[in-house]
Design an enzyme around this catalytic site. Structure first.
Site, PDB file in Angstrom:
ATOM      1  N   ALA A  13       0.478 -19.630   0.724  1.00 45.24           N
ATOM      2  CA  ALA A  13       0.817 -20.776   1.571  1.00 45.24           C
ATOM      3  C   ALA A  13       1.406 -20.327   2.907  1.00 45.24           C
ATOM      4  O   ALA A  13       1.867 -21.146   3.697  1.00 45.24           O
ATOM      5  CB  ALA A  13       1.808 -21.689   0.842  1.00 45.24           C
ATOM      6  N   ILE A  16      -0.361 -15.882   7.393  1.00 45.54           N
ATOM      7  CA  ILE A  16      -1.536 -15.007   7.384  1.00 45.54           C
ATOM      8  C   ILE A  16      -2.591 -15.589   6.453  1.00 45.54           C
ATOM      9  O   ILE A  16      -3.780 -15.653   6.782  1.00 45.54           O
ATOM     10  CB  ILE A  16      -1.153 -13.570   6.956  1.00 45.54           C
ATOM     11  CG1 ILE A  16      -0.253 -12.931   8.017  1.00 45.54           C
ATOM     12  CG2 ILE A  16      -2.398 -12.707   6.732  1.00 45.54           C
ATOM     13  CD1 ILE A  16       0.292 -11.557   7.641  1.00 45.54           C
ATOM     14  N   VAL A 129      -0.397  -5.884   2.596  1.00 42.04           N
ATOM     15  CA  VAL A 129      -0.184  -6.304   3.985  1.00 42.04           C
ATOM     16  C   VAL A 129       1.311  -6.515   4.255  1.00 42.04           C
ATOM     17  O   VAL A 129       1.814  -6.189   5.331  1.00 42.04           O
ATOM     18  CB  VAL A 129      -0.975  -7.608   4.274  1.00 42.04           C
ATOM     19  CG1 VAL A 129      -0.664  -8.151   5.651  1.00 42.04           C
ATOM     20  CG2 VAL A 129      -2.484  -7.372   4.110  1.00 42.04           C
ATOM     21  N   ASP A 159      -3.353  -1.990  13.611  1.00 43.63           N
ATOM     22  CA  ASP A 159      -3.024  -0.997  14.647  1.00 43.63           C
ATOM     23  C   ASP A 159      -4.310  -0.351  15.180  1.00 43.63           C
ATOM     24  O   ASP A 159      -4.441  -0.094  16.377  1.00 43.63           O
ATOM     25  CB  ASP A 159      -2.094   0.067  14.062  1.00 43.63           C
ATOM     26  CG  ASP A 159      -0.943  -0.581  13.318  1.00 43.63           C
ATOM     27  OD1 ASP A 159      -0.180  -1.326  13.940  1.00 43.63           O
ATOM     28  OD2 ASP A 159      -0.839  -0.380  12.088  1.00 43.63           O
ATOM     29  N   ARG A 162      -6.069  -2.968  17.359  1.00 43.01           N
ATOM     30  CA  ARG A 162      -5.345  -3.101  18.632  1.00 43.01           C
ATOM     31  C   ARG A 162      -5.683  -1.935  19.553  1.00 43.01           C
ATOM     32  O   ARG A 162      -5.880  -2.109  20.760  1.00 43.01           O
ATOM     33  CB  ARG A 162      -3.832  -3.091  18.362  1.00 43.01           C
ATOM     34  CG  ARG A 162      -3.305  -4.375  17.769  1.00 43.01           C
ATOM     35  CD  ARG A 162      -1.885  -4.207  17.245  1.00 43.01           C
ATOM     36  NE  ARG A 162      -1.329  -5.502  16.848  1.00 43.01           N
ATOM     37  CZ  ARG A 162      -0.288  -5.654  16.060  1.00 43.01           C
ATOM     38  NH1 ARG A 162       0.352  -4.584  15.593  1.00 43.01           N
ATOM     39  NH2 ARG A 162       0.145  -6.860  15.760  1.00 43.01           N
ATOM     40  N   HIS A 187       2.771   2.267   9.179  1.00 46.79           N
ATOM     41  CA  HIS A 187       2.678   1.042   9.995  1.00 46.79           C
ATOM     42  C   HIS A 187       4.087   0.716  10.484  1.00 46.79           C
ATOM     43  O   HIS A 187       4.790  -0.117   9.924  1.00 46.79           O
ATOM     44  CB  HIS A 187       2.098  -0.104   9.154  1.00 46.79           C
ATOM     45  CG  HIS A 187       2.056  -1.410   9.895  1.00 46.79           C
ATOM     46  ND1 HIS A 187       1.354  -1.587  11.065  1.00 46.79           N
ATOM     47  CD2 HIS A 187       2.652  -2.607   9.639  1.00 46.79           C
ATOM     48  CE1 HIS A 187       1.516  -2.828  11.486  1.00 46.79           C
ATOM     49  NE2 HIS A 187       2.304  -3.469  10.640  1.00 46.79           N
TER      50      HIS A 187
HETATM   51  P1  NAD Z   1       4.945 -16.107   5.978  1.00 44.49           P
HETATM   52  O1  NAD Z   1       6.421 -16.175   5.825  1.00 44.49           O
HETATM   53  O2  NAD Z   1       4.252 -17.102   6.833  1.00 44.49           O
HETATM   54  O3  NAD Z   1       4.250 -16.144   4.561  1.00 44.49           O
HETATM   55  C1  NAD Z   1       4.675 -15.362   3.503  1.00 44.49           C
HETATM   56  C2  NAD Z   1       4.459 -16.161   2.234  1.00 44.49           C
HETATM   57  O4  NAD Z   1       4.766 -15.316   1.147  1.00 44.49           O
HETATM   58  C3  NAD Z   1       5.360 -17.383   2.131  1.00 44.49           C
HETATM   59  O5  NAD Z   1       4.566 -18.543   1.911  1.00 44.49           O
HETATM   60  C4  NAD Z   1       6.250 -17.077   0.931  1.00 44.49           C
HETATM   61  O6  NAD Z   1       6.570 -18.232   0.166  1.00 44.49           O
HETATM   62  C5  NAD Z   1       5.347 -16.119   0.154  1.00 44.49           C
HETATM   63  N1  NAD Z   1       6.060 -15.279  -0.803  1.00 44.49           N
HETATM   64  C6  NAD Z   1       7.306 -14.736  -0.727  1.00 44.49           C
HETATM   65  N2  NAD Z   1       7.605 -14.072  -1.858  1.00 44.49           N
HETATM   66  C7  NAD Z   1       6.513 -14.145  -2.648  1.00 44.49           C
HETATM   67  C8  NAD Z   1       6.196 -13.666  -3.940  1.00 44.49           C
HETATM   68  N3  NAD Z   1       7.087 -12.976  -4.654  1.00 44.49           N
HETATM   69  N4  NAD Z   1       4.993 -13.946  -4.460  1.00 44.49           N
HETATM   70  C9  NAD Z   1       4.087 -14.658  -3.773  1.00 44.49           C
HETATM   71  N5  NAD Z   1       4.335 -15.174  -2.535  1.00 44.49           N
HETATM   72  C10 NAD Z   1       5.521 -14.901  -1.988  1.00 44.49           C
HETATM   73  O7  NAD Z   1       4.626 -14.618   6.466  1.00 44.49           O
HETATM   74  P2  NAD Z   1       3.262 -14.051   7.085  1.00 44.49           P
HETATM   75  O8  NAD Z   1       3.287 -14.241   8.559  1.00 44.49           O
HETATM   76  O9  NAD Z   1       2.119 -14.590   6.302  1.00 44.49           O
HETATM   77  O10 NAD Z   1       3.468 -12.482   6.806  1.00 44.49           O
HETATM   78  C11 NAD Z   1       3.451 -11.966   5.501  1.00 44.49           C
HETATM   79  C12 NAD Z   1       3.824 -10.485   5.519  1.00 44.49           C
HETATM   80  O11 NAD Z   1       2.820  -9.723   6.207  1.00 44.49           O
HETATM   81  C13 NAD Z   1       5.142 -10.170   6.238  1.00 44.49           C
HETATM   82  O12 NAD Z   1       5.857  -9.191   5.490  1.00 44.49           O
HETATM   83  C14 NAD Z   1       4.684  -9.570   7.557  1.00 44.49           C
HETATM   84  O13 NAD Z   1       5.660  -8.730   8.131  1.00 44.49           O
HETATM   85  C15 NAD Z   1       3.463  -8.805   7.103  1.00 44.49           C
HETATM   86  N6  NAD Z   1       2.507  -8.406   8.132  1.00 44.49           N
HETATM   87  C16 NAD Z   1       1.933  -7.175   8.029  1.00 44.49           C
HETATM   88  C17 NAD Z   1       0.997  -6.766   8.958  1.00 44.49           C
HETATM   89  C18 NAD Z   1       0.368  -5.404   8.875  1.00 44.49           C
HETATM   90  O14 NAD Z   1      -0.321  -5.005   9.837  1.00 44.49           O
HETATM   91  N7  NAD Z   1       0.503  -4.622   7.811  1.00 44.49           N
HETATM   92  C19 NAD Z   1       0.640  -7.631   9.995  1.00 44.49           C
HETATM   93  C20 NAD Z   1       1.234  -8.876  10.077  1.00 44.49           C
HETATM   94  C21 NAD Z   1       2.179  -9.267   9.128  1.00 44.49           C
HETATM   95  C1  LMR Z   2       2.363  -6.506  13.138  1.00 47.71           C
HETATM   96  O1  LMR Z   2       2.128  -5.334  13.379  1.00 47.71           O
HETATM   97  O2  LMR Z   2       2.039  -7.434  13.917  1.00 47.71           O
HETATM   98  C2  LMR Z   2       3.039  -6.894  11.851  1.00 47.71           C
HETATM   99  O3  LMR Z   2       3.395  -5.756  11.111  1.00 47.71           O
HETATM  100  C3  LMR Z   2       4.185  -7.819  12.038  1.00 47.71           C
HETATM  101  C4  LMR Z   2       5.380  -7.100  12.612  1.00 47.71           C
HETATM  102  O4  LMR Z   2       6.463  -7.242  12.046  1.00 47.71           O
HETATM  103  O5  LMR Z   2       5.232  -6.422  13.638  1.00 47.71           O
END
Ligand code: NAD
Ligand code: LMR
Length: 326
Positions: A13, A16, A129, A159, A162, A187
């Site tokens: 929900a 992402i 992720v 990355d 980008r 990352h």
């Molecule tokens: P968000 O807060 O919009 O969504 C995260 C969702 O995870 C929420 O709906 C929350 O209820 C749910 N959640 C929390 N704990 C949970 C669990 N135990 N089981 C199942 N669901 C759970 O966040 P987002 O913008 O979707 O980002 C999600 C993650 O991805 C963050 O940690 C963010 O930093 C990371 N991210 C990583 C990258 C990457 O390049 N690796 C890029 C962007 C974001």
């Molecule tokens: C990103 O690279 O955009 C994600 O990992 C989110 C962040 O915290 O930078």
């Protein structure tokens, strides 16, 4: 039509997932002939919002979407899963480093690793992720000892993408002309974007853009891009992160381009001086059968080797923080 694949998406929900689920269900990852069942895992307070996402998925009338499971129970969420996108985790806010999320997010991945171990299909493949992605993938893998280690990966494809885009922009080229770019390591701010073997068309990328631009503009911009998006948007990257997750799993499942490679964070085998026992981003090729190979035999300069050492040390330090979960 093939039999449906079970695809688990956690944090279903969240931001992402809102860009990810519809594209998985449309066929962007597994192709136009592969039906899927989406198994969407959330925490209990988000189940109402998840119902809304499921209604929207229904309202798209997507022929490849053969079923949906909505759950707040990890065992149900991973039951029989062939592929899993581990997105559910807290995102960082302005002023934080991704490693500041370890305390908040690490526990999520030990629970989910155990559920994967006991409930997923024997061919399960996992992309993490949620940040800090590399260390969370290590926790997941460590808690799923019966699953082959190479099935656990973390996302550095954002990355990579980008970097490709910034480089093409500087050179006035199309992104499709950029080949053999690597992002090494974690990352995090210590990631090492590397143009040593990168080409833009037939020209060596470093010759096209110059070493000064590479070190003074390119590397810091790529390393700081996540924070820049958070500052501008007031929330962390979502659509581009979903797109990178799609690219990562698409290439893993269906294959990388000829004469090219992609950056994937995978269990380190010690190649290029990276520490073993961490999930490290390497240049990888995928033949299209759900396997990958780390590209071997690249000669690297002293600056890249020093960067690999620093980002590897950071991963070891993160590993020490979560030692009790491994
Ligand atoms: P968000 O807060 O919009 O969504 C995260 C969702 O995870 C929420 O709906 C929350 O209820 C749910 N959640 C929390 N704990 C949970 C669990 N135990 N089981 C199942 N669901 C759970 O966040 P987002 O913008 O979707 O980002 C999600 C993650 O991805 C963050 O940690 C963010 O930093 C990371 N991210 C990583 C990258 C990457 O390049 N690796 C890029 C962007 C974001
Ligand atoms: C990103 O690279 O955009 C994600 O990992 C989110 C962040 O915290 O930078």
């Amino acid at each position: 039509m093939n039999a449906p694949l079970k695809v688990t998406v956690t944090g279903a929900a969240g931001q992402i997932a809102y860009s990810l689920l519809f594209r998985i269900a449309k066929g962007d990852v597994f192709g136009p002939k592969q039906p899927i069942i989406l198994q969407m895992l959330e925490i209990t307070p988000a189940m109402g919002a998840l119902e809304g996402v499921a209604m929207e998925l229904q309202d798209c009338a997507l022929p490849l979407l053969h079923g949906m499971v909505l759950t707040d129970d990890a065992n149900t969420g991973f039951d029989g899963a062939n592929w899993a996108f581990l997105v559910g985790a807290f995102p960082r806010k302005a002023g934080m480093d991704r490693s500041d999320l370890i305390g908040k997010n690490a526990g999520i991945f030990s629970v989910q690793g155990k559920a994967i171990n006991s409930r997923a299909a024997s061919d399960i493949r996992v992309l993490v992720v949620g940040n800090p992605a590399n260390t969370n993938a290590l926790i997941t893998m460590s808690n799923a000892p019966d699953v082959p280690r190479e099935r656990f990966t973390a996302m550095t494809r954002l990355d990579h993408n980008r970097s490709v885009s910034m480089l093409a922009g500087k050179a006035g080229a199309n992104v499709a002309d950029v080949r053999q770019l690597t992002v090494w390591g974690n990352h995090s701010n210590t990631m090492v974007p590397d143009l040593t073997y990168c080409y833009i068309g037939r020209q060596k990328a470093l010759n096209a853009v110059g070493k000064r631009w590479y070190s003074k503009e390119f590397v810091p911009t790529i390393a700081g891009r996540g924070a820049a998006v958070i500052k501008a948007r007031g929330a962390s990257s979502a659509a581009s992160a979903a797109n990178a997750a799609i690219d990562h799993v698409h290439d893993w499942a269906q294959g990388t381009r000829k004469n090219d490679w992609v950056s994937m964070s995978v269990p380190s085998d010690g190649s290029y001086g990276a520490p073993e026992g961490v999930i490290f981003s390497f240049p990888c090729t995928c033949p299209g059968d759900g396997t990958y190979q780390i590209v071997q035999g690249l000669e690297l300069g002293e600056d890249i080797k020093a960067g690999i050492k620093a980002t590897g040390d950071e991963l070891l330090a993160e590993r020490a923080v979560v030692a009790e979960l491994l």
